[in-house]
Structures are given as C-alpha cells and as structure tokens.
Design an enzyme around this catalytic site. Structure first.
Site, PDB file in Angstrom:
ATOM      1  N   TYR A 160       0.825  -1.215   0.000  1.00  0.00           N
ATOM      2  CA  TYR A 160       0.000   0.000   0.000  1.00  0.00           C
ATOM      3  C   TYR A 160       0.859   1.265   0.000  1.00  0.00           C
ATOM      4  O   TYR A 160       0.338   2.370  -0.044  1.00  0.00           O
ATOM      5  CB  TYR A 160      -1.047  -0.002   1.112  1.00  0.00           C
ATOM      6  CG  TYR A 160      -0.589  -0.257   2.529  1.00  0.00           C
ATOM      7  CD1 TYR A 160       0.358   0.544   3.148  1.00  0.00           C
ATOM      8  CD2 TYR A 160      -1.180  -1.273   3.289  1.00  0.00           C
ATOM      9  CE1 TYR A 160       0.737   0.336   4.466  1.00  0.00           C
ATOM     10  CE2 TYR A 160      -0.813  -1.504   4.603  1.00  0.00           C
ATOM     11  CZ  TYR A 160       0.157  -0.695   5.187  1.00  0.00           C
ATOM     12  OH  TYR A 160       0.527  -0.913   6.493  1.00  0.00           O
ATOM     13  N   LYS A 175       5.067   4.343   4.794  1.00  0.00           N
ATOM     14  CA  LYS A 175       5.739   3.323   3.968  1.00  0.00           C
ATOM     15  C   LYS A 175       6.108   3.887   2.596  1.00  0.00           C
ATOM     16  O   LYS A 175       7.128   3.513   2.013  1.00  0.00           O
ATOM     17  CB  LYS A 175       4.863   2.082   3.811  1.00  0.00           C
ATOM     18  CG  LYS A 175       4.538   1.356   5.121  1.00  0.00           C
ATOM     19  CD  LYS A 175       5.747   0.697   5.741  1.00  0.00           C
ATOM     20  CE  LYS A 175       5.368  -0.232   6.887  1.00  0.00           C
ATOM     21  NZ  LYS A 175       6.519  -0.782   7.594  1.00  0.00           N
TER      22      LYS A 175
END
Ligand code: HXC
Length: 282
Positions: A160, A175
């Site tokens: 994601y 991330k």
C-alpha cells in the site's frame, strides 16, 4: 548449522550454512513477529544479531533461544523515534563488535482508523516509528557503513506504499516515504559500497499485524478471497526472502523493492476460470 537447527528455523533452510558468518546485524523490532523470524534466520546462518526494541519483554524469546542454540545475540532498549537512544545503541555495538554490516528496519506500528478520526498523536506515533525511525537508524548506522565502505540496509514496507489503502493513511504514507528513502539512499550510498533494498509483504500471519489489522475471522476471510494464492503468507516465507535479499545472491541488487504478497496486487481476471470469452466480431 546442524540439521536440527536448520529444521527449527524454516526461513534459513534455503541458503547455505554460514551464509552470514562473521556478519554483524541490527534488526529493529527484532524480538517479535517478522523481525524475530529475520533475526532467527540471521543467527542460524552465522550472524551476530542485535535486536532493538522499546519493550524489554520482547527481547526475552530470542535471548532464550540464543542461549539454547549458542547464537550471539544482544538486545538493546531503543525507541527508534529517539535518535539519542539509537546513537547510544550504535556506540555500544561499535565498542562490542567494531561495527555493523546489516541493518534491518523492521520496527513498525499500525492500526485501522478512518483518516478523519485519526488523532495528531496517533499519526505522529505511526509515522514516527515507520518513517522517522527508519531514517534515524539508517543515518546512524549508515554513517558507520560509509566509514567502513560496506554495508547493507533492508527496509520493510507494504504494497500500500504505492496502491494506498483505506484505513491506514498513517502507515501507507510512512511506507511510501520509506520506499522513496530506499531508492534515494541506494543511489546516494552505492558509491560507498552500501546496498539498500526493501521488501513489501502482503497479508501474512503475524501477531502484531493480525491483532491490529485483521483481528476477526470475518475480515480474514474477506482478505483471503483477495489473495490469488488463496492464503495468508507466513512469517518464515517473508523472512526467507529478506535473508535472500541480504545474502550474496543479491549482491548486485540495490534500490529495489521485492513484493511477496501471494499475487494480491495483481489485476483480477474479468472472467471465471473455464468461462469462454466470445468475440462479437463476425
Ligand atoms: C485509533 C489508536 C489506536 C487504534 C493507538 N491509537 N491505537 N487510535 N485506533 N487502534 C492512538 C492512541 O489513542 C494515541 O493517540 C496514539 O495512537 C499513540 O498511541 P500509544 O499507544 O500511546 O503510543 P505508542 O506506544 O507509540 O503506540 C504505538 C502504536 C502501537 C503504533 C500505536 O500500536 C504499536 O506500537 N504497535 C506495534 C505493533 C504493530 O502494530 N505491529 C504491526 C505492524 S504491521 P491519542 O490521541 O489518544 O493520544 C505493518 C504493516 C503490515 O506495519 C502490512 C501488511 C499488508
């Protein structure tokens, strides 16, 4: 490594014994979940391993296993959001080992929360651990690697990072930053002999992720249906790929992100298996 040790550490089975002999590794969040599996794999293949985590209770299982197996493990209390605690851990390891060859930035925090309800503190907490923590550790241990003209860093991200994911805006944003950091540092530090790669696991059987992200069987069933290979991954399957990326087999690979998600990010077929798609052209 003896047969029984190899049998006990599934992730280590696929690489030759002694692959990491003489290597000194740091694994953040290395006492639980995926971090523990990576740490066990590195130990079983000959590395000395230091696990850095906030909670000393998380140190106990690996320390106990190390005692039984004769592995060289150190555990240091570190909050990766606090650069001072990282600096003192690095100084301790420099003193004890004379340096560090491998850094695995695995520590993360995550939970599902609609973006509009996410508190400032919650955002800062998750982004602080995943993004700031990865940078602070990379900067600290990277400096010593630059000095040594060798080293490698492995970051744990998630798919994601580029697809986005409703409910985890804090983790997805962090991330995505770590993915950009991976490529940036790989390019910046390649001349110093440092490799920087990332791994992007899809849903896998991990207590930390499970408790926070897919706590109910119903959610797990929905998720499973979205995984073409039909099941969650396991800790040791993800850790095995981490070990492969850290091994000499990947010596010419840097700035890459390896996806291991059972095909979850592949496009869905738009017809059922066995169904014939007839063209309307005459
Ligand atoms: C809403 C929450 C929350 C929740 C915490 N908060 N949990 N908000 N829903 N479930 C809020 C708190 O209310 C607080 O905000 C703020 O977050 C900080 O929480 P604390 O517990 O005080 O802070 P801290 O000790 O820093 O906790 C960090 C944490 C925690 C991230 C919140 O969950 C943690 O350490 N988790 C580590 C284990 C983990 O999550 N591992 C899984 C990673 S899986 P307020 O405003 O109230 O002060 C992963 C990707 C997997 O990363 C991808 C697979 C596809």
């Amino acid at each position: 490594m003896s047969e029984s040790e190899a049998d006990g550490v599934l992730a280590a089975r696929w690489l030759p014994a002694g692959t990491f002999e003489g290597q000194r590794a740091v694994v953040t969040g290395g006492g639980t979940g995926l971090g523990l599996e990576i740490s066990r794999g590195l130990c079983a293949l000959g590395a000395r391993v230091a696990i850095l985590s906030r909670n000393p209770e998380h140190h106990a299982p690996l320390l106990a296993e190390a005692e039984r197996c004769g592995w060289q493990v150190r555990a240091i209390v570190v909050d990766v959001r606090e650069p001072d605690t990282i600096a003192s851990a690095a100084a301790e390891l420099q003193e004890a080992w004379g340096g560090v060859d491998i850094l695995v930035n695995n520590a993360a925090g995550n939970f599902v929360c609609p973006a509009e309800r996410l508190s400032t503190n919650a955002w800062r907490s998750v982004v602080g651990i995943a993004l700031d923590g990865t940078f602070f550790c990379s900067r600290e241990f990277g400096r010593a690697m630059i000095h040594a003209k060798a080293g490698q860093i492995l970051n744990v991200v998630a798919t994601y990072a580029w697809t986005g994911m409703p409910g985890v805006v804090h983790s997805a944003s962090a991330k995505a930053g770590v993915l950009a950091m991976t490529k940036t540092l790989a390019a910046e530090w390649a001349p110093h002999g440092i490799r920087v790669n990332a791994i992007a696991p899809g849903p896998f059987e991990s207590k930390g992720a499970g408790l926070n992200l897919w706590p109910e069987e119903e959610i797990q069933d929905v998720l499973k249906r979205l995984i073409p290979l039909g099941r969650f991954g396991t800790n040791d399957e993800i850790a095995a790929q981490c070990l492969h990326l850290l091994s000499p087999a990947s010596a010419w690979m840097t700035g890459e992100c390896l996806v291991i998600d059972g095909g979850s990010t592949l496009p869905r077929p738009f017809w059922e298996p066995g169904q014939r798609v007839r063209s309307k052209r005459k």
